[in-house]
Enzyme design. Structure first.
Site, PDB file in Angstrom:
ATOM      1  N   LYS A   1       7.210  -0.683  -6.373  1.00 24.40           N
ATOM      2  CA  LYS A   1       8.043  -0.307  -7.528  1.00 24.40           C
ATOM      3  C   LYS A   1       9.522  -0.101  -7.167  1.00 24.40           C
ATOM      4  O   LYS A   1      10.222  -1.081  -6.973  1.00 24.40           O
ATOM      5  CB  LYS A   1       7.401   0.889  -8.247  1.00 24.40           C
TER       6      LYS A   1
ATOM      7  N   TYR B   1      -4.874   5.509  -8.805  1.00 21.70           N
ATOM      8  CA  TYR B   1      -4.888   4.041  -8.840  1.00 21.70           C
ATOM      9  C   TYR B   1      -4.167   3.530  -7.613  1.00 21.70           C
ATOM     10  O   TYR B   1      -3.092   4.014  -7.265  1.00 21.70           O
ATOM     11  CB  TYR B   1      -4.186   3.547 -10.109  1.00 21.70           C
TER      12      TYR B   1
ATOM     13  N   ASP C   1      -0.214   7.111  -0.854  1.00 24.75           N
ATOM     14  CA  ASP C   1       0.184   5.974  -1.683  1.00 24.75           C
ATOM     15  C   ASP C   1       1.359   6.413  -2.535  1.00 24.75           C
ATOM     16  O   ASP C   1       1.194   7.109  -3.542  1.00 24.75           O
ATOM     17  CB  ASP C   1      -0.989   5.506  -2.548  1.00 24.75           C
TER      18      ASP C   1
HETATM   19  C1  LIG Z   1       1.520   0.567  -9.392  1.00 25.76           C
HETATM   20  C2  LIG Z   1       0.717   1.159  -8.299  1.00 25.76           C
HETATM   21  C3  LIG Z   1       0.014   0.374  -7.382  1.00 25.76           C
HETATM   22  C4  LIG Z   1      -0.103  -1.126  -7.520  1.00 25.76           C
HETATM   23  O1  LIG Z   1       1.131  -1.738  -7.401  1.00 25.76           O
HETATM   24  P1  LIG Z   1       1.294  -3.240  -8.002  1.00 25.76           P
HETATM   25  O2  LIG Z   1       2.694  -3.608  -7.618  1.00 25.76           O
HETATM   26  O3  LIG Z   1       1.074  -3.108  -9.468  1.00 25.76           O
HETATM   27  O4  LIG Z   1       0.293  -4.091  -7.337  1.00 25.76           O
HETATM   28  C5  LIG Z   1      -0.618   1.002  -6.333  1.00 25.76           C
HETATM   29  N1  LIG Z   1      -0.572   2.331  -6.181  1.00 25.76           N
HETATM   30  C6  LIG Z   1       0.082   3.129  -7.059  1.00 25.76           C
HETATM   31  C7  LIG Z   1       0.127   4.596  -6.832  1.00 25.76           C
HETATM   32  C8  LIG Z   1       0.742   2.570  -8.147  1.00 25.76           C
HETATM   33  O5  LIG Z   1       1.348   3.370  -9.031  1.00 25.76           O
END
Ligand SMILES: *Cc1c(COP(=O)(O)O)cnc(C)c1O
Length: 430
Positions: free
Chosen positions: A267, A144, A239
């Site tokens: 995060k 994701y 990511d």
């Molecule tokens: C949570 C997440 C996102 C998206 O971040 P948001 O702050 O929710 O927009 C993108 N990549 C990864 C790997 C994530 O865990």
């Protein structure tokens, strides 16, 4: 335990907010029941509006590595708030936070801040396309990367193919450059590159996937990805929105020897405030506006309150060299306890740990990719989740989510959680 007030609050929310929530996974659809409405947090605990207390292994889906209401972070935020919420001008705190991050990686020269992980990844992809002058991107099923259009592709056969959007509202034209590959399967990546006929800008991967449960990439696979990207002049994007400052201080980059071209964060970097960031070497970052032609902007980017939270949090993480090994030991203790509880009652749990991240699947066989992850017994997980909730343990409300340990979680709380797991397994066994 009674959830009466949460049930009512959810009903009221449902009237005025689609599905009653502002982010879908919160709705508890995967596990049944109604979401808890939280009144407050304190260290490792959250309290719902019915007055129930839970040990929190979700930690706002990852950001709160120091738990709720950490005093130093709280003070930094309060001090920043008193000086004004936002100016839309540069502030020194942004530079300070960037200057904490850049020296940690010898292949990162500059960092830009945004307000969410979604934005960080979306901007990183645009930068990769602008820098390489190419369009294609490879993403992996089960990873994701936020909810921007070209990344909302994950369904499909798992065979390399041109991406079809997983959501209405995303025109196929916008995902036609998104090639879907299978996690930990280099052959599927090769197929994507063949399909792209030289037009591949980048490969984006969660090097420690946390959005299909916890599924780390094999080191050999990451090495092959690196070689493949180099051979085809494509950029490799890690990511690390979830794994950054979570799996280790340097995230997956502190565990793997493979060096990406661009890293995205979110995060933990905001410690609970809305922050995302991306960084790369100078040559790449200089393509960003206003230095270069690739446009990217944000009214609240580098928000001073959010930056203050991130800065103090990162300094705290750096101050204790043992912090990640301590968190990891707790995560391992928890997973071992869960596995023993499961096997005691005839279940089989597949578990994994990376730093303060943990994951569990009710599954018979190892999980290497999204196809494997989908084999997990979601029904049993749902029952387990509810039984744990009833015993004051808050686990993520889907079997496709990772769990998190924060510094406020004590060995005693882990022991309590394991005890709850034995009771829960016994109960669901019926
Ligand atoms: C949570 C997440 C996102 C998206 O971040 P948001 O702050 O929710 O927009 C993108 N990549 C990864 C790997 C994530 O865990």
């Amino acid at each position: 335990m009674t959830y009466e007030k949460s049930i009512n609050a959810f009903r009221e929310a449902y009237e005025v907010i689609p599905g009653g929530v502002d982010s879908p996974v919160r709705a508890f659809k995967a596990v049944g029941g109604t979401p808890l409405f939280i009144e407050k947090g304190e260290g490792a605990y959250i309290y719902d509006i019915d007055g129930n207390r839970y040990i929190d292994y979700v930690q706002s889906w990852g950001p709160l590595i120091f738990g709720h209401c950490d005093l130093e972070i709280e003070n930094a935020v309060i001090n920043a708030v008193k000086k004004g919420l936002s100016f839309g001008t540069p502030t020194e705190t942004e530079t300070k936070l960037a200057a904490e991050i850049v020296p940690m990686f010898d292949y990162i020269d500059k960092v830009r801040f945004v307000s969410s992980g979604t934005e960080a990844v979306m901007s990183a992809i645009r930068l990769a396309r602008g820098f390489t002058g190419k369009n294609g991107l490879v993403k992996f099923a089960g990873c994701y990367h936020g909810h921007s259009d070209s990344l909302l592709v994950q369904a499909g056969s798992g065979l390399a193919t041109f991406g079809t959007p997983s959501s209405p509202g995303v025109p196929a034209d916008l995902t036609k450059h998104t090639h879907l590959a299978r996690y930990n399967d280099i052959e599927s990546v090769k197929k994507c590159f063949e399909d792209a006929k030289g037009d591949m800008a980048c490969v984006i991967i969660e090097p420690i996937a946390g959005n299909m449960g916890l599924v780390p990439a094999d080191e050999e696979f990451l090495k092959e990805l690196r070689e493949f990207c180099d051979k085809h002049n494509a950029l490799l994007i890690f990511d690390e929105v979830m794994s950054g400052f979570r799996a280790s201080l340097k995230g997956a980059c502190g565990i793997s020897g493979v060096k990406p071209d661009i890293i995205t964060w979110g995060k933990v970097i905001g410690a609970g405030m809305p922050v995302g960031a991306f960084g790369a070497r100078g040559e790449i970052m200089s393509y960003l506006s206003p230095e270069g032609p690739v446009y990217q902007a944000g009214t609240l980017s580098g928000n001073p309150v959010a930056m203050a939270a991130g800065l103090v949090s990162l300094k705290k993480l750096k101050a204790d060299p043992e912090i990640y090994s301590k968190l990891e030991n707790k995560a391992k203790m928890l997973m071992q306890g869960f596995r023993e509880a499961a096997s005691h009652f005839g279940y089989h749990l597949v578990t994994d740990v990376r730093g303060s991240m943990f994951g569990l699947f009710f599954s018979q066989k190892p999980v290497k990719n999204f196809d494997d992850a989908q084999q997990n017994d979601q029904k049993t997980f749902g029952l387990f989740h509810q039984a744990m909730l009833n015993r004051g343990v808050y686990l993520a409300c889907s079997s496709f989510e990772a769990g998190f340990i924060c510094t406020a979680i004590t060995d005693h709380m882990i022991e309590e959680t394991i005890k709850a797991a034995y009771e829960a397994m016994e109960e669901i066994k019926g």
